[in-house]
Design a protein around this motif. Structure first.
Motif, PDB file in Angstrom:
ATOM      1  N   ARG A  28     -10.234  -4.933   0.619  1.00 22.14           N
ATOM      2  CA  ARG A  28      -9.280  -3.950   1.112  1.00 22.14           C
ATOM      3  C   ARG A  28      -9.383  -3.922   2.632  1.00 22.14           C
ATOM      4  NH1 ARG A  28      -8.426  -4.786  -3.422  1.00 22.14           N
ATOM      5  NH2 ARG A  28      -7.970  -3.335  -5.133  1.00 22.14           N
ATOM      6  N   TYR A  47       0.540  -3.692   7.622  1.00 15.92           N
ATOM      7  CA  TYR A  47      -0.278  -3.382   6.447  1.00 15.92           C
ATOM      8  C   TYR A  47      -1.256  -2.288   6.847  1.00 15.92           C
ATOM      9  CZ  TYR A  47       1.567  -7.829   4.829  1.00 15.92           C
ATOM     10  OH  TYR A  47       2.409  -8.850   4.474  1.00 15.92           O
ATOM     11  N   HIS A  75      -5.372  -1.112   2.429  1.00 16.01           N
ATOM     12  CA  HIS A  75      -4.461  -1.879   1.577  1.00 16.01           C
ATOM     13  C   HIS A  75      -5.126  -3.139   1.054  1.00 16.01           C
ATOM     14  CE1 HIS A  75      -0.854  -3.892   0.125  1.00 16.01           C
ATOM     15  NE2 HIS A  75      -1.119  -4.915   0.910  1.00 16.01           N
ATOM     16  N   SER A  84      -4.790   3.405  -0.659  1.00 16.01           N
ATOM     17  CA  SER A  84      -4.695   2.998   0.737  1.00 16.01           C
ATOM     18  C   SER A  84      -4.299   4.217   1.549  1.00 16.01           C
ATOM     19  CB  SER A  84      -3.658   1.886   0.932  1.00 16.01           C
ATOM     20  OG  SER A  84      -2.342   2.379   0.786  1.00 16.01           O
TER      21      SER A  84
END
Length: 736
Positions: free
Chosen positions: A590, A625, A629, A716
């Protein structure tokens, strides 16, 4: 002196320290606070393959009748010039350390040994040392337990080679990814960095106040705020207010101190106009008096001498650093004049004694005054641990059904300048690797692919520059394949032609360097030819998966249907990437930072102040992003969070057809606060692996919260912005 208290291993450590200190001359005391030499200047190879000590080491030990600490005895890289032909490896590193230590003790009137200090940024920086993925990859793993095991292995390797003290980057927070040292950070979030710093200290030092033979005191770098320099430029000025420092840049250090860190390193940058190595409010007022830290403070390389710009000369510069709270110098001249500083009244000898006592105490805690046991062999399992960390870090950012590589694919074109190399997977502060060490993405795909899968390769271009002559061959392979795997990115690999500053930072990037200390960028773009290669491969119509091997987030357009990043995953990172591409391993990483759309947006981080500012006219203000995420090859569903006392519970269900790992992220949003709040703040997280259809209740503690907040649970930071929250009111006197 057989009856000397400091010689008695059964005596309390403080009694031994005070007894030894009472016997020392001022000259000997000053020697204990100096770490002047580059360790590689202390020895040379002999014709028979052994080592002999140099005149430089003799001169340094004669200067103060001993040696306080020696930096980089095992270091090998382009800056030191040490390689496999001239430096110590796994077989003879311990013997060299013993040879040097015998000389130091013999030259010392009181038999005081030296501390051997080594760089351990992502594994021991020495020939044959295990190279781990860089800190940014560790941050992408969101797995403190795994990192604790990796840190323990690195400490054991250090001690097996006769080293004592580990210098480890942990405290810098990414606020501008143009900074070349972004790779050394755990990410942009203070809570994530704090949990990983705790794991680092636990793994390297172990429990208790003394150190087992396979444990090492850690020096946490850099204290404090070094990731906030203006323009992303190394060692530039910073514009830090005290609250920003407290909220963003100090939590990791506070966590490390609470975990028992033996030492911290004062950073290069200034806070409110005072460089950290001369900042008494920071090093004494905050670190020692408020936090209760009783360990060692080391200056960064040549930072003490820089204070002469404030004080007027190096004698007073050394005095300012010591009076501010620095105990041990690094390569500086200023601390060599502390005897003169005492005589001139610039430093009280009692204050100097306090610093010397901290150095001596660490030596006693390490057991250096007692006969050292036969050095253990280097621990096994380093390669496997490096692979585990690399696997945990591979992060799938986008996937339009291209990955994992399925049975319908019979021919793959593996393209790009990162596809067939391991040298550019390693990150900065890495020793030369023996030929054949590690695995590139191409080699790993060929080794792991099922029988009958045809793999073609062409590099297409270099990492830097605009030479496009290799692109036609890459296009031909892509057009004739069912899938193109395009491996792009950057490099921190230094070469002998690199021009270095006196502290080891690159003065001028050469070859294909795009990252590392001293290699800062004005923008976040890859080399021009890499974009041309990407456009050309995508234009063939062949489904394309882009892999980024990098030390900072580079800007890559969303033109390919799949994108994953591995940061610098270490020598065996190619294998970790190939496993994810082939579906042998689930993508588990992540993002530990936000990925910008362009450098023009900067700064871009999720935990900015919650102000009602708008976006740009010419570009979105949102990151491409978000922090936290990462996609999987399966899918997950989160239930409504439930608050139970000071914990939050959430049900997580794997709603897909494959095993997968989700990272449950808990964010808070402050509703009533005495100062302006941030949009979101990470306050807990936990990785959970689930089989298809499996549901599990995850319970996470909510510590360190005060006031009225809203708790949100999501996968996220971006998802947390739209998640439904639960209100929690905690006592106002609960500490941050």
């Amino acid at each position: 002196m057989s009856d000397a208290v400091y010689r008695d291993p059964t005596a309390p450590t403080d009694a031994r320290v005070q007894d030894l200190l009472s016997r020392m001359t001022l000259r000997e005391k000053v020697g204990q606070l100096n770490q002047r030499m580059y360790g590689w200047d202390a020895y040379r190879r002999t014709p028979d393959g052994g080592f002999e000590l140099t005149e430089a080491l003799h001169a340094e030990t004669d200067r103060f009748e001993g040696l306080g600490a020696l930096y980089g005895l095992q270091r090998a890289d382009a800056w030191s010039g040490v390689d496999h032909g001239s430096g110590p490896g796994a077989q003879d590193g311990a013997a060299l350390a013993e040879l040097v230590q015998r000389h130091v003790v013999a030259r010392s009137r009181l038999g005081i040994p030296a501390l051997f200090v080594e760089e351990v940024p992502h594994g021991l920086m020495a020939l044959d040392g295990t190279v781990l993925p860089v800190n940014l990859a560790v941050g992408a793993g969101w797995d403190p337990g795994l990192y604790e095991r990796a840190a323990a292995h690195a400490a054991a390797e250090l001690r097996a080679r006769g080293g004592h003290v580990a210098l480890v980057s942990a405290l810098d927070i990414v606020r501008d990814p143009r900074w070349g040292r972004t790779e050394e950070c755990f990410g942009e979030d203070p809570y994530l960095a704090a949990r990983l710093t705790e794991a680092l200290v636990r793994g390297m030092q172990g429990p208790g106040t003394d150190f087992a033979p396979d444990k090492a005191p850690v020096v946490l770098k850099h204290f404090a705020g070094q990731g906030a320099t203006v323009g992303g430029r190394n060692s530039a000025e910073s514009e830090l207010g005290w609250r920003e420092l407290q909220e963003i840049h100090l939590p990791a250090a506070r966590a490390g101190v609470r975990a028992g860190a033996a030492a911290v390193m004062a950073a290069y940058n200034e806070v409110d106009g005072l460089p950290c190595s001369g900042n008494r409010a920071l090093l004494t007022g905050l670190l020692r008096e408020e936090w209760g830290f009783d360990g060692l403070v080391m200056a960064d390389g040549l930072a003490v001498d820089r204070l002469a710009r404030i004080t007027g000369d190096k004698v007073s510069a050394g005095a300012l650093a010591l009076n501010s709270g620095v105990d041990l110098s690094l390569w500086d001249e200023g601390f060599t004049h502390l005897e003169e500083a005492v005589e001139r009244g610039l430093v009280k000898e009692t204050d100097l004694d306090t610093a010397v006592a901290r150095v001596l105490r660490l030596k006693f805690r390490l057991g250096l005054f007692e006969p050292q046991p036969v050095t253990a062999a280097a621990p096994a399992g380093g390669e496997q641990l490096s692979k585990e960390v690399a696997r945990a870090a591979v992060t799938l950012l986008r996937n339009d059904g291209v990955l994992p590589i399925g049975g319908h694919v019979s021919r793959i074109a593996v393209l790009g300048p990162q596809a067939a190399t391991t040298a550019h997977q390693l990150g900065d502060y890495t020793a030369p690797q023996r030929p054949g060490t590690g695995s590139s993405v191409l080699d790993a795909l060929r080794g792991l692919a099922p029988p009958g899968l045809d793999i073609r390769h062409a590099p297409g271009c270099s990492l830097t520059g605009d030479d496009r002559s290799g692109i036609p061959a890459a296009i031909a392979h892509a057009a004739a394949s069912d899938l193109a795997v395009l491996v792009l990115g950057g490099s921190s690999a230094r070469t002998p032609g690199t021009e270095f500053d006196a502290n080891g930072a690159a003065l001028k990037a050469v070859s294909e360097m795009t990252c590392g200390e001293g290699v800062d960028l004005a923008g976040l773009r890859l080399g021009a030819a890499q974009y041309a290669l990407l456009d050309a491969v995508v234009a063939t119509g062949t489904p394309t998966a882009v892999v980024l091997v990098q030390g900072r987030p580079h800007v890559v357009p969303d033109t390919a249907p799949a994108l994953l990043t591995a940061w610098y995953p270490g020598p065996w990172g190619g294998e970790a990437i190939a496993e994810v591409l082939l579906g042998l391993t689930e993508p588990a990483g992540r993002l530990p930072l936000s990925v910008p759309r362009s450098a023009a947006q900067l700064p871009v981080h999720y935990n900015h102040k919650d102000t009602e500012y708008g976006g740009y006219v010419d570009e979105s203000a949102e990151p491409r992003y978000s922090f936290g995420h990462g996609m999987s090859y399966t899918s997950f569903a989160y239930g409504e969070p439930r608050l139970t006392g000071r914990t939050v519970e959430v049900d997580v269900t794997n709603t897909g057809r494959r095993y997968g790992r989700s990272v449950v992220q808990v964010y808070l949003r402050r509703l009533i606060t005495p100062t302006w709040p941030r949009t979101l703040e990470l306050c807990a997280f936990e990785g959970v692996g689930l089989a298809p259809g499996e549901r599990r209740t995850v319970t996470l503690p909510l510590d360190g919260i005060h006031g009225t907040v809203e708790i949100r649970v999501a996968a996220s930071a971006r998802e947390a912005l739209g998640a439904r929250g639960q209100i929690l009111t905690a006592p106002d006197d609960t500490p941050l």
